[in-house]
Motif scaffolding. Structure first.
Motif, short mmCIF file in Angstrom:
data_model
loop_
_atom_site.label_atom_id
_atom_site.label_comp_id
_atom_site.label_asym_id
_atom_site.label_seq_id
_atom_site.Cartn_x
_atom_site.Cartn_y
_atom_site.Cartn_z
N SER A 126 -10.38 12.61 6.13
CA SER A 126 -9.93 13.89 5.60
C SER A 126 -8.94 14.54 6.55
CB SER A 126 -11.14 14.80 5.37
OG SER A 126 -11.85 15.01 6.59
N GLY A 127 -8.05 15.32 6.00
CA GLY A 127 -7.03 15.97 6.82
C GLY A 127 -6.02 16.68 5.95
N GLU A 128 -4.79 16.74 6.47
CA GLU A 128 -3.71 17.45 5.78
C GLU A 128 -2.46 16.58 5.74
OE1 GLU A 128 -1.42 20.97 7.48
OE2 GLU A 128 -2.80 22.00 6.11
N LEU A 129 -1.85 16.50 4.58
CA LEU A 129 -0.61 15.76 4.43
C LEU A 129 0.56 16.73 4.38
CD1 LEU A 129 -1.56 13.10 1.69
CD2 LEU A 129 -1.15 12.68 4.11
N GLN A 130 1.49 16.56 5.32
CA GLN A 130 2.66 17.43 5.37
C GLN A 130 3.95 16.67 5.08
OE1 GLN A 130 2.77 19.57 9.08
NE2 GLN A 130 0.70 20.40 8.84
N HIS A 131 3.90 15.35 5.19
CA HIS A 131 5.07 14.53 4.95
C HIS A 131 4.60 13.17 4.44
CE1 HIS A 131 4.11 12.43 8.70
NE2 HIS A 131 3.90 13.64 9.22
N SER A 132 5.54 12.32 4.08
CA SER A 132 5.19 11.01 3.54
C SER A 132 4.53 10.14 4.60
CB SER A 132 6.45 10.30 3.01
OG SER A 132 7.02 11.04 1.95
N GLN A 133 3.48 9.42 4.19
CA GLN A 133 2.78 8.52 5.09
C GLN A 133 2.50 7.20 4.36
OE1 GLN A 133 -0.60 10.02 7.30
NE2 GLN A 133 0.12 12.13 7.16
N SER A 134 2.50 6.12 5.15
CA SER A 134 2.23 4.79 4.59
C SER A 134 1.02 4.18 5.27
CB SER A 134 3.45 3.87 4.78
OG SER A 134 4.56 4.37 4.04
N PHE A 135 0.21 3.47 4.47
CA PHE A 135 -1.01 2.85 4.98
C PHE A 135 -1.07 1.40 4.49
CE2 PHE A 135 -1.75 7.33 4.07
CZ PHE A 135 -2.24 7.81 5.29
N PRO A 136 -1.09 0.43 5.40
CA PRO A 136 -1.27 -0.96 4.95
C PRO A 136 -2.71 -1.20 4.51
CG PRO A 136 -1.21 -0.85 7.34
CD PRO A 136 -0.93 0.54 6.85
N PHE A 137 -2.90 -2.13 3.59
CA PHE A 137 -4.24 -2.47 3.14
C PHE A 137 -4.34 -3.99 3.02
CE2 PHE A 137 -1.84 -2.14 -0.82
CZ PHE A 137 -2.27 -3.24 -1.55
N ALA A 138 -5.56 -4.49 3.08
CA ALA A 138 -5.79 -5.93 2.96
C ALA A 138 -7.22 -6.18 2.48
CB ALA A 138 -5.55 -6.63 4.30
N PHE A 139 -7.34 -7.01 1.47
CA PHE A 139 -8.63 -7.54 1.03
C PHE A 139 -8.55 -9.05 1.23
CE2 PHE A 139 -8.13 -3.59 -1.34
CZ PHE A 139 -9.38 -3.01 -1.22
N LYS A 140 -9.12 -9.51 2.32
CA LYS A 140 -8.97 -10.92 2.71
C LYS A 140 -9.91 -11.80 1.90
CE LYS A 140 -7.41 -9.96 7.43
NZ LYS A 140 -7.64 -10.20 8.88
N ASP A 141 -9.38 -12.97 1.57
CA ASP A 141 -10.16 -14.00 0.84
C ASP A 141 -10.89 -13.38 -0.36
OD1 ASP A 141 -9.35 -15.83 2.78
OD2 ASP A 141 -11.06 -15.32 4.07
N LEU A 142 -10.12 -12.68 -1.17
CA LEU A 142 -10.70 -11.99 -2.31
C LEU A 142 -11.22 -12.99 -3.34
CD1 LEU A 142 -11.15 -9.19 -3.60
CD2 LEU A 142 -8.93 -9.46 -4.71
N ALA A 143 -12.51 -12.92 -3.62
CA ALA A 143 -13.13 -13.84 -4.60
C ALA A 143 -12.79 -13.37 -6.01
CB ALA A 143 -14.64 -13.87 -4.40
N LYS A 144 -12.22 -14.27 -6.79
CA LYS A 144 -11.83 -13.95 -8.16
C LYS A 144 -12.65 -14.83 -9.10
CE LYS A 144 -7.23 -13.35 -6.19
NZ LYS A 144 -7.57 -14.02 -4.92
N MET A 145 -13.55 -14.22 -9.83
CA MET A 145 -14.48 -14.98 -10.68
C MET A 145 -13.80 -15.56 -11.91
SD MET A 145 -17.94 -12.66 -10.59
CE MET A 145 -18.73 -13.78 -11.74
N TYR A 146 -12.90 -14.79 -12.51
CA TYR A 146 -12.30 -15.19 -13.78
C TYR A 146 -10.79 -15.07 -13.71
CZ TYR A 146 -17.09 -13.99 -15.16
OH TYR A 146 -18.46 -13.90 -15.23
N GLU A 147 -10.13 -15.83 -14.55
CA GLU A 147 -8.68 -15.69 -14.71
C GLU A 147 -8.40 -14.47 -15.59
OE1 GLU A 147 -6.24 -19.17 -15.09
OE2 GLU A 147 -5.26 -18.35 -16.88
N SER A 148 -7.29 -13.81 -15.32
CA SER A 148 -6.90 -12.67 -16.15
C SER A 148 -6.68 -13.13 -17.58
CB SER A 148 -5.63 -12.02 -15.61
OG SER A 148 -5.85 -11.44 -14.34
N TYR A 149 -7.04 -12.25 -18.51
CA TYR A 149 -6.92 -12.60 -19.92
C TYR A 149 -6.73 -11.32 -20.72
CZ TYR A 149 -8.41 -14.05 -24.62
OH TYR A 149 -8.48 -14.28 -25.97
N ARG A 150 -5.82 -11.38 -21.67
CA ARG A 150 -5.61 -10.25 -22.58
C ARG A 150 -5.63 -10.79 -24.00
NH1 ARG A 150 -1.44 -5.77 -20.82
NH2 ARG A 150 -3.02 -5.70 -19.19
N GLY A 151 -6.73 -10.58 -24.69
CA GLY A 151 -6.90 -11.12 -26.03
C GLY A 151 -6.92 -10.03 -27.08
#
Length: 393
Positions: A126-151
């Motif tokens: 928590s805090g205060e935003l006064q200007h633009s800030q960037s934050f890197p993110f990473a989810f390593k070895d993300l387990a994906k159970m299913y393939e994407s599907y749009r039916g």
């Protein structure tokens, strides 16, 4: 109203190498009237870590107090017609959020029935935003159970969600991405059976008709030539008669090695055809090679076609929703054949947008080869055989 009450923070989510990353064009959500027919989503492949950067931009002259910024990655199964499945936002993942929403991010008409993936952590306290800030993110070895599907009735969706928690109203942004899973042919069980549509209603997206149990037509007095054959008769108005001996229609290949699959189509004293193709498992870029051999041809055939049908089945058995979509329609022959004639078949799958076989507790996606014969009176005789489609690198 959105013109007068704009969000005080703009949130941008970018994946690593997104400009050079492969994108997949998928059908756009149907919730908006003015929505485009396709949307392009970045591709995240099997075994790939999910990395990127989140940028928060504060509008000029504003200071934003917040209680923290959180990032989540979510995988969900969404359905429009639940077919006996209860809508639930509970995740089977240990990191599931208790207040996860039960609506679909891919289609406003669909509701979430399962959240099989939920991982999250705090990007900043928590805090205060006064200007633009960037934050890197990473989810390593993300387990994906299913393939994407749009039916038509089911979606398998993946998305990243960034939430800026505030005392008043939280501000969030969602970024969808597409997932491909790759299979090894040696791990796929070669157990494919010839099937027929039973008495349940089947919606055909290609012509809007449905298969229903009916009395046999007087012109369709035919029978199977062996235990593996079955047929349907369809009149000019699109209605189909019940198959005879459909319960016995089964042709099973139990060996992992490629083995030719033979199907017989028989109409007593009228028609006897052998349909053979070299195997029952294909990659999405493979070629279906086979032949059709006419043993008896007293039926006045108008034309013959080979179709690949994708069948989406969702819900519990008694209330299941089944939707058939014709992915490929290929005309084999125009005119009546003669006895002893052989027609070779080479159907290239690489030029079509096909869907691999999928299966889970909520839905299945299967593919079928359908050989259709239309006589001069407009009656349709067809035989369906299940094939396995899988994705390789």
């Amino acid at each position: 109203m959105s013109l007068f009450f704009k969000s005080p923070i703009d949130i941008e989510i970018l994946l690593d190498g997104e400009d050079s990353r492969k994108h997949v064009d998928v059908p756009a959500p149907t919730g908006s009237v003015n929505s485009p027919k396709k949307e392009s989503l970045p591709l995240v492949e099997d075994g790939e870590s999910l990395k990127g950067i989140v940028t928060l931009r504060v509008r000029e002259g504003k200071k934003i107090e917040h209680l923290g910024v959180k990032i989540s990655v979510v995988g969900s199964i969404d359905m429009q017609k639940l077919g006996g499945v209860s809508s639930s936002s509970n995740s089977k993942s240990s990191g599931a959020s208790s207040n996860a929403s039960n609506y679909s991010v891919s289609d406003s008409k669909k509701r979430q029935v399962d959240q099989f993936l939920y991982l999250s952590y705090d990007l900043c306290p928590s805090g205060e935003l006064q200007h633009s800030q960037s934050f890197p993110f990473a989810f390593k070895d993300l387990a994906k159970m299913y393939e994407s599907y749009r039916g038509k009735n089911v979606d398998v969706s993946y998305f990243i969600k960034v939430t800026v928690t505030r005392k008043s109203t939280d501000i969030s942004k969602i970024k969808k991405f597409w997932v491909y899973l790759y299979n090894d042919i040696s791990k796929i069980t070669n157990n494919v059976s010839t099937t027929k549509t039973g008495t349940r209603t089947v919606t055909d997206e290609t012509n809007g008709n449905s298969d229903s149990q009916a009395s046999p037509s007087d012109h369709a007095n035919s029978k199977s030539t062996n235990k593996d054959s079955a047929k349907d008769v369809q009149n000019d108005n699109g209605s189909k008669s019940a198959p005879e001996n459909a319960s016995n229609a089964e042709s099973v290949v139990n060996t992992p090695a490629a083995k030719p699959v033979k199907l017989d189509i028989g109409i007593e004293n009228c028609l006897h055809i052998e349909f053979e193709y070299v195997k029952s498992q294909y990659t999405l870029k493979d070629v279906i090679v086979g032949r059709i051999y006419f043993l008896l041809t007293r039926l006045r055939v108008k034309h013959m076609e080979l179709s690949l049908i994708t069948r989406e089945s969702s819900g519990v058995k008694l209330n299941s929703v089944i939707i058939d979509t014709t992915s490929i329609r290929f005309e084999i022959m125009d005119g009546s054949p003669v006895k002893g004639e052989t027609i070779p078949i080479r159907l290239f799958l690489g030029g079509y947008d096909l869907i691999p076989n999928m299966s889970c507790n909520y839905f299945t996606v299967k593919n079928y080869l359908s050989l259709v014969i239309v006589d001069e009176d407009g009656r349709r005789y067809f035989k369906q055989s299940e094939i396995e489609l899988y994705r390789t690198r």
